[in-house]
Design an enzyme around this catalytic site. Sequence first.
Site, PDB file in Angstrom:
ATOM      1  N   LYS A  91       0.856  -1.187   0.000  1.00 43.89           N
ATOM      2  CA  LYS A  91       0.000   0.000   0.000  1.00 43.89           C
ATOM      3  C   LYS A  91       0.886   1.230   0.000  1.00 43.89           C
ATOM      4  CE  LYS A  91      -4.533   0.833   0.321  1.00 43.89           C
ATOM      5  NZ  LYS A  91      -5.616   0.021  -0.264  1.00 43.89           N
ATOM      6  N   GLY A 191     -21.166   6.082   4.485  1.00 43.04           N
ATOM      7  CA  GLY A 191     -20.248   6.429   3.408  1.00 43.04           C
ATOM      8  C   GLY A 191     -20.806   5.992   2.069  1.00 43.04           C
ATOM      9  N   VAL A 192     -21.257   6.946   1.278  1.00 43.75           N
ATOM     10  CA  VAL A 192     -21.838   6.621  -0.029  1.00 43.75           C
ATOM     11  C   VAL A 192     -21.047   7.321  -1.132  1.00 43.75           C
ATOM     12  CG1 VAL A 192     -24.153   5.959   0.667  1.00 43.75           C
ATOM     13  CG2 VAL A 192     -23.614   8.383   0.426  1.00 43.75           C
ATOM     14  N   GLY A 193     -19.727   7.125  -1.057  1.00 39.07           N
ATOM     15  CA  GLY A 193     -18.834   7.678  -2.073  1.00 39.07           C
ATOM     16  C   GLY A 193     -18.656   6.720  -3.224  1.00 39.07           C
ATOM     17  N   LYS A 194     -17.387   6.485  -3.594  1.00 38.50           N
ATOM     18  CA  LYS A 194     -17.091   5.690  -4.788  1.00 38.50           C
ATOM     19  C   LYS A 194     -17.706   4.299  -4.726  1.00 38.50           C
ATOM     20  CE  LYS A 194     -12.522   6.242  -4.945  1.00 38.50           C
ATOM     21  NZ  LYS A 194     -11.142   6.151  -5.498  1.00 38.50           N
ATOM     22  N   VAL A 195     -17.628   3.643  -3.595  1.00 38.04           N
ATOM     23  CA  VAL A 195     -18.162   2.285  -3.457  1.00 38.04           C
ATOM     24  C   VAL A 195     -19.594   2.292  -2.940  1.00 38.04           C
ATOM     25  CG1 VAL A 195     -17.898   0.074  -2.266  1.00 38.04           C
ATOM     26  CG2 VAL A 195     -15.872   1.303  -3.085  1.00 38.04           C
ATOM     27  N   HIS A 197     -22.155   4.233  -3.139  1.00 33.10           N
ATOM     28  CA  HIS A 197     -23.310   4.543  -3.983  1.00 33.10           C
ATOM     29  C   HIS A 197     -23.625   3.399  -4.945  1.00 33.10           C
ATOM     30  CE1 HIS A 197     -20.616   5.802  -7.328  1.00 33.10           C
ATOM     31  NE2 HIS A 197     -21.681   5.700  -8.092  1.00 33.10           N
TER      32      HIS A 197
END
Length: 367
Positions: A91, A191-195, A197
């Site tokens: 990472k 959390g409804v960001g990139k993943v 949503h």
Amino acid sequence: MTDVAGAPADVLHTLFHSDQGGHEQVVLCQDRASGLKAVIALHSTALGPALGGTRFYPYATEAEAVADALNLARGMSYKNAMAGLDHGGGKAVIIGDPERIKSEELLLAYGRFVASLGGRYVTACDVGTYVADMDVVARECRWTTGRSPENGGAGDSSVLTAYGVYQGMRASAQHLWGDPTLRARRIGIAGVGKVGHHLVEHLVKEGAEVFVTDVREDAVRRITERHRDVIAVKDTAELIRVAGLDIYAPCALGGALDDDTVPVLTASVVCGAANNQLAHPGVEKDLADRGILYAPDYVVNAGGVIQVADELHGFDFERCKAKASKIYDTTLAIFARAKEDGIPPAAAADRIAEQRMHDAAMARRAR
């Protein structure tokens, strides 16, 4: 406290002496001209070149950035092992606010550092980095995935990440309630960001009752304007207390499950996309003691890494989706192993992953 070299002693202790360490290599990167400060951590290459994304985040201190890189790299070793990939774990973190300091010059400098590792580390997107960023990094480094289709890549990996989490939820439902369907289940997503949503789309399509929250009002608004039946709540503290919640899905940053949240969780299942959800060792037992089924994060969120790994060999979406579908079976196998060994699912997943890495390392030594 610091050591004589000025490096935080707790970080060095983690790296060399603790059970959370054992990393093969840690690279500190700096390019003053562009403002780049980055950490690349390689936890293991027993299964193959280390694979993991690049996080761009405004850490409060450099020590915090190094610690995060170490934790995330270790998690990638376990994730890649459980996903059945021929990759170890690595990472990278770039220190700073991407909204303020991200530039083409900085990303190119970062690409040169990754390239200097000669293929021991393959990078991709993570929090704060996107497909367009990987296109820039790839101009200096051929060991870059998560690129746009126009530049030979697979595009946004969050699509399959969400699909894998959805499969993990189905497996959890099968194990706990004897039926994989999520129809009418009350599911809360933090959390409804990139993943997140994309995950909402799967759940709405199946007929689940979905609750969402996010620190960004625009992210929530994008969901609720598209799906009028989705319920927005003020914050995570409210979400985890929703009455009758069946599944809680942490899909933002790590550490979501801690001594404050676990005692008040109303959900029967935790299954989400965030990395490193367990804030400290022992939380997995606290969940089990409360009868809450925990689907290990690095197992269910592996859809994205399955996608970027496939990109190295000529990307095929349907092939990747078929591999990500197996997250359902893997999750069920972990629950079965946990029951058989009398341990929490997180410990069962660790045992399976560690055995695969150990076997690969022994086979390498025997050559």
